[in-house]
Scaffold this motif. Structure first.
Motif, PDB file in Angstrom:
ATOM      1  N   ARG A  43       7.375  63.183  -4.962  1.00  0.00           N
ATOM      2  CA  ARG A  43       7.379  62.285  -3.799  1.00  0.00           C
ATOM      3  C   ARG A  43       5.951  61.997  -3.346  1.00  0.00           C
ATOM      4  NH1 ARG A  43       6.661  63.091   1.445  1.00  0.00           N
ATOM      5  NH2 ARG A  43       6.605  65.350   1.244  1.00  0.00           N
ATOM      6  N   GLN A  47       3.879  58.491  -4.157  1.00  0.00           N
ATOM      7  CA  GLN A  47       3.504  57.657  -3.002  1.00  0.00           C
ATOM      8  C   GLN A  47       1.995  57.433  -2.987  1.00  0.00           C
ATOM      9  OE1 GLN A  47       4.961  59.606   0.565  1.00  0.00           O
ATOM     10  NE2 GLN A  47       7.099  59.158   0.089  1.00  0.00           N
ATOM     11  N   GLU A  82      -9.910  52.127  -7.873  1.00  0.00           N
ATOM     12  CA  GLU A  82      -8.603  52.369  -7.244  1.00  0.00           C
ATOM     13  C   GLU A  82      -7.484  52.285  -8.290  1.00  0.00           C
ATOM     14  OE1 GLU A  82      -9.150  49.496  -4.199  1.00  0.00           O
ATOM     15  OE2 GLU A  82     -10.458  50.846  -3.089  1.00  0.00           O
ATOM     16  N   LYS A 113       7.743  54.577  -0.793  1.00  0.00           N
ATOM     17  CA  LYS A 113       6.736  54.422   0.263  1.00  0.00           C
ATOM     18  C   LYS A 113       5.340  54.340  -0.364  1.00  0.00           C
ATOM     19  CE  LYS A 113       8.781  56.539   4.346  1.00  0.00           C
ATOM     20  NZ  LYS A 113       9.968  57.318   3.982  1.00  0.00           N
ATOM     21  N   SER A 116       0.852  53.234   4.845  1.00  0.00           N
ATOM     22  CA  SER A 116       1.002  52.198   5.871  1.00  0.00           C
ATOM     23  C   SER A 116      -0.241  51.302   5.979  1.00  0.00           C
ATOM     24  CB  SER A 116       1.256  52.880   7.225  1.00  0.00           C
ATOM     25  OG  SER A 116       0.284  53.903   7.459  1.00  0.00           O
ATOM     26  N   ASN A 142      -8.360  63.557   4.195  1.00  0.00           N
ATOM     27  CA  ASN A 142      -7.027  64.004   3.802  1.00  0.00           C
ATOM     28  C   ASN A 142      -7.038  64.626   2.394  1.00  0.00           C
ATOM     29  OD1 ASN A 142      -4.576  62.628   2.047  1.00  0.00           O
ATOM     30  ND2 ASN A 142      -3.847  63.663   3.881  1.00  0.00           N
ATOM     31  N   GLY A 206      -0.322  60.412   8.942  1.00  0.00           N
ATOM     32  CA  GLY A 206       1.110  60.700   9.068  1.00  0.00           C
ATOM     33  C   GLY A 206       1.487  61.020  10.490  1.00  0.00           C
ATOM     34  N   SER A 212       6.702  65.847  11.824  1.00  0.00           N
ATOM     35  CA  SER A 212       6.405  65.767  10.387  1.00  0.00           C
ATOM     36  C   SER A 212       7.351  66.690   9.632  1.00  0.00           C
ATOM     37  CB  SER A 212       4.943  66.177  10.156  1.00  0.00           C
ATOM     38  OG  SER A 212       4.722  66.463   8.795  1.00  0.00           O
ATOM     39  N   PRO A 213       8.451  66.150   9.095  1.00  0.00           N
ATOM     40  CA  PRO A 213       9.471  67.030   8.504  1.00  0.00           C
ATOM     41  C   PRO A 213       8.991  67.809   7.278  1.00  0.00           C
ATOM     42  CG  PRO A 213       9.980  64.703   8.095  1.00  0.00           C
ATOM     43  CD  PRO A 213       8.829  64.733   9.043  1.00  0.00           C
ATOM     44  N   ASN A 214       8.000  67.275   6.567  1.00  0.00           N
ATOM     45  CA  ASN A 214       7.621  67.915   5.298  1.00  0.00           C
ATOM     46  C   ASN A 214       6.486  68.931   5.407  1.00  0.00           C
ATOM     47  OD1 ASN A 214       9.373  66.205   3.577  1.00  0.00           O
ATOM     48  ND2 ASN A 214       8.059  64.560   4.304  1.00  0.00           N
ATOM     49  N   LYS A 224      -0.215  71.038   0.857  1.00  0.00           N
ATOM     50  CA  LYS A 224      -1.058  70.648   1.992  1.00  0.00           C
ATOM     51  C   LYS A 224      -1.737  71.901   2.534  1.00  0.00           C
ATOM     52  CE  LYS A 224       0.767  67.506   5.035  1.00  0.00           C
ATOM     53  NZ  LYS A 224       1.780  66.611   5.699  1.00  0.00           N
ATOM     54  N   ASN A 228      -1.160  67.340   9.632  1.00  0.00           N
ATOM     55  CA  ASN A 228      -1.543  65.934   9.867  1.00  0.00           C
ATOM     56  C   ASN A 228      -2.475  65.824  11.080  1.00  0.00           C
ATOM     57  OD1 ASN A 228       0.379  65.624   7.868  1.00  0.00           O
ATOM     58  ND2 ASN A 228       1.809  64.413   9.085  1.00  0.00           N
TER      59      ASN A 228
HETATM   60  N1  FAQ Z   1       2.113  55.725   5.311  1.00  0.00           N
HETATM   61  O1  FAQ Z   1       6.477  64.808   6.843  1.00  0.00           O
HETATM   62  P1  FAQ Z   1       5.313  63.870   6.695  1.00  0.00           P
HETATM   63  C1  FAQ Z   1      -6.258  55.718  -0.131  1.00  0.00           C
HETATM   64  C2  FAQ Z   1       5.776  59.285   5.443  1.00  0.00           C
HETATM   65  S1  FAQ Z   1      -4.910  56.572  -0.620  1.00  0.00           S
HETATM   66  C3  FAQ Z   1       3.352  55.683   4.762  1.00  0.00           C
HETATM   67  O2  FAQ Z   1       4.108  64.181   7.497  1.00  0.00           O
HETATM   68  P2  FAQ Z   1       3.922  64.428   4.207  1.00  0.00           P
HETATM   69  C4  FAQ Z   1      -7.292  55.369  -1.147  1.00  0.00           C
HETATM   70  C5  FAQ Z   1       5.873  60.452   4.490  1.00  0.00           C
HETATM   71  O3  FAQ Z   1       5.692  60.044   3.159  1.00  0.00           O
HETATM   72  C6  FAQ Z   1      -3.882  56.672   0.839  1.00  0.00           C
HETATM   73  N2  FAQ Z   1       4.206  56.728   4.843  1.00  0.00           N
HETATM   74  O4  FAQ Z   1       4.983  63.688   5.155  1.00  0.00           O
HETATM   75  C7  FAQ Z   1      -7.752  53.994  -0.979  1.00  0.00           C
HETATM   76  C8  FAQ Z   1       7.249  60.972   4.798  1.00  0.00           C
HETATM   77  O5  FAQ Z   1       8.221  60.138   4.180  1.00  0.00           O
HETATM   78  P3  FAQ Z   1       9.270  60.679   3.064  1.00  0.00           P
HETATM   79  C9  FAQ Z   1      -2.695  57.463   0.532  1.00  0.00           C
HETATM   80  C10 FAQ Z   1       3.786  57.829   5.505  1.00  0.00           C
HETATM   81  O6  FAQ Z   1       4.110  63.928   2.830  1.00  0.00           O
HETATM   82  C11 FAQ Z   1      -8.716  53.673  -0.047  1.00  0.00           C
HETATM   83  C12 FAQ Z   1       7.399  60.713   6.290  1.00  0.00           C
HETATM   84  O7  FAQ Z   1       6.456  59.700   6.601  1.00  0.00           O
HETATM   85  N3  FAQ Z   1      -3.013  58.871   0.571  1.00  0.00           N
HETATM   86  O8  FAQ Z   1      -6.303  55.427   0.997  1.00  0.00           O
HETATM   87  C13 FAQ Z   1       2.516  57.920   6.062  1.00  0.00           C
HETATM   88  O9  FAQ Z   1       3.995  65.910   4.421  1.00  0.00           O
HETATM   89  C14 FAQ Z   1      -9.137  52.348   0.104  1.00  0.00           C
HETATM   90  C15 FAQ Z   1       7.152  61.944   7.132  1.00  0.00           C
HETATM   91  O10 FAQ Z   1       5.785  62.389   7.057  1.00  0.00           O
HETATM   92  C16 FAQ Z   1      -2.111  59.793   0.206  1.00  0.00           C
HETATM   93  O11 FAQ Z   1      -1.016  59.469  -0.190  1.00  0.00           O
HETATM   94  C17 FAQ Z   1       1.662  56.805   5.959  1.00  0.00           C
HETATM   95  N4  FAQ Z   1       0.447  56.791   6.492  1.00  0.00           N
HETATM   96  O12 FAQ Z   1       2.517  63.960   4.783  1.00  0.00           O
HETATM   97  C18 FAQ Z   1      -7.246  52.996  -1.796  1.00  0.00           C
HETATM   98  C19 FAQ Z   1      -2.579  61.223   0.287  1.00  0.00           C
HETATM   99  N5  FAQ Z   1       2.397  59.139   6.652  1.00  0.00           N
HETATM  100  O13 FAQ Z   1       8.492  60.811   1.788  1.00  0.00           O
HETATM  101  C20 FAQ Z   1      -7.655  51.673  -1.630  1.00  0.00           C
HETATM  102  C21 FAQ Z   1      -1.538  62.207  -0.164  1.00  0.00           C
HETATM  103  C22 FAQ Z   1       3.555  59.766   6.450  1.00  0.00           C
HETATM  104  O14 FAQ Z   1       9.757  62.023   3.539  1.00  0.00           O
HETATM  105  C23 FAQ Z   1      -8.620  51.370  -0.672  1.00  0.00           C
HETATM  106  N6  FAQ Z   1      -0.443  62.332   0.749  1.00  0.00           N
HETATM  107  N7  FAQ Z   1       4.396  58.983   5.793  1.00  0.00           N
HETATM  108  O15 FAQ Z   1      10.302  59.617   2.985  1.00  0.00           O
HETATM  109  C24 FAQ Z   1      -0.429  63.149   1.823  1.00  0.00           C
HETATM  110  O16 FAQ Z   1      -1.389  63.860   2.110  1.00  0.00           O
HETATM  111  C25 FAQ Z   1       0.847  63.234   2.624  1.00  0.00           C
HETATM  112  O17 FAQ Z   1       1.894  62.684   1.858  1.00  0.00           O
HETATM  113  C26 FAQ Z   1       0.740  62.509   4.008  1.00  0.00           C
HETATM  114  C27 FAQ Z   1       2.112  62.616   4.705  1.00  0.00           C
HETATM  115  C28 FAQ Z   1      -0.292  63.194   4.889  1.00  0.00           C
HETATM  116  C29 FAQ Z   1       0.410  61.028   3.857  1.00  0.00           C
END
Ligand code: FAQ
Length: 322
Positions: A43, A47, A82, A113, A116, A142, A206, A212-214, A224, A228
């Protein structure tokens, strides 16, 4: 399932898995792992991969309009980076059994997803500065802890990604610095872009910890390392001195360091906006997805040609073996 080459039943597998997590070592693709750990990783990693791929669009919008050849070359290289990040991340997810086709299909069906932040428009050149400074800045905050994620292929992919993101962040900062040293109109354009991107950048971390359920499980599994809200606070602390150097104002009249609470006091984040964007109703969701679908369809001939080439190569090597 195996752990270090031996077949394990679930009980022994769980014990071995727990010991690896406890010792802060790494789980590798062929190790036994709980099904929920695998699903959580697929997941999050998928994402993350989708975010990198969709994240090419807001900046791609400016490649042909960058104000100089040098700026164009830099932006082109950044967008290519990217794409590369998306590919390492899809590969990391594939080590967990997810297929590239499945992940792509979920994205283009609008079922997956992605961050955002990429659902906001980029109407001016200053947006290239704010994407670098704020979006890559948030991504680094992050993602640096994710270099120590317990799943080996994810953590290793993050090391290289973070190096590149940190370069991206500096180039964004430098675009804004140049604009802030320019005409009044350029300064206004930079401030306007900061005003538009600041709050969505804070949402990238997030939902708040108590929504934050996860988080709890992902932290227990050492995917992690910080919550968040902890990372959001760290990000604000990084931005405040950088905004002062740039001469831009962060658009929050309530922003101040709370000495007693040892935290940044901020205005309330508009979580309704965040949930609207996640539900597909942000300013650019429909456009981003449609562009991705179109690119996928237009690229069908490349995938067919590659598959045909692979088939012929396989036939040729069978012929040689016979
Ligand atoms: N947008 O329980 P949590 C970049 C969802 S890369 C959309 O807190 P989690 C590079 C979340 O998936 C940016 N959805 O979840 C770049 C969960 O939904 P689900 C991406 C969001 O996973 C720069 C629900 O809400 N980075 O920028 C968002 O423990 C410039 C509940 O949330 C990553 O993916 C959001 N903002 O924590 C490229 C980093 N926030 O799946 C181009 C890795 C939350 O249960 C140009 N990911 N949700 O249906 C992470 O660190 C984590 O997945 C979080 C969310 C912190 C994003």
């Amino acid at each position: 399932m195996t752990q270090h080459g031996t077949v394990m039943d679930d009980e022994a597998g769980q014990a071995a898995f727990d010991a690896v997590i406890e010792a802060d070592q790494r789980i590798e693709p062929r190790d036994w792992m709980p099904e929920a750990y695998r699903r959580t990783l697929v997941r999050q990693i998928s994402q993350h991969a989708h975010s990198e791929i969709i994240g090419m669009q807001p900046e791609g919008n400016w490649i042909t309009r960058a104000p100089s050849l040098k700026r164009k070359a830099i932006l082109l290289a950044k967008v290519q980076d990217e794409a590369g990040h998306g590919l390492y991340l899809y590969s990391a997810a594939q080590t967990l059994g997810a297929t590239r086709d499945e992940m792509t299909q979920q994205l283009i069906d609008g079922k997956a997803k992605y961050s955002s932040i990429f659902n906001y428009p980029t109407p001016t050149w200053a947006d290239m500065g704010t994407i670098g400074w704020l979006v890559d800045g948030a991504a680094i905050c992050n993602q640096v802890p994710l270099c120590r994620a317990s799943y080996g292929p994810y953590g290793r992919a993050m090391v290289r990604i973070c190096k590149e993101e940190s370069f991206h962040q500096r180039q964004g900062f430098e675009i804004l610095l140049t604009l802030m040293q320019g005409t009044e109109e350029q300064q206004k354009m930079a401030q306007d872009a900061v005003n538009r991107w600041y709050w969505p950048a804070l949402m990238m971390f997030g939902p708040p910890d108590d929504e934050s359920p996860n988080s709890a499980q992902s932290m227990a599994w050492k995917i992690k390392r910080f919550s968040n809200d902890e990372l959001r606070q760290r990000f604000i602390g990084m931005l405040v001195p950088q905004a002062a150097i740039l001469g831009v104002t962060l658009p929050d009249p309530e922003l101040r360091w709370d000495e007693d609470g040892q935290r940044w006091h901020t205005s309330e984040i508009d979580w309704t906006e965040f949930h609207e964007v996640l539900a597909g109703r942000g300013p650019m969701n429909a456009v981003r997805l449609q562009n991705r679908r179109d690119a996928h369809e237009e690229g069908a001939w490349v995938r067919e040609a590659a598959a045909e080439y692979a088939r012929k190569q396989a036939l040729a090597s069978e012929g040689m073996a016979a």
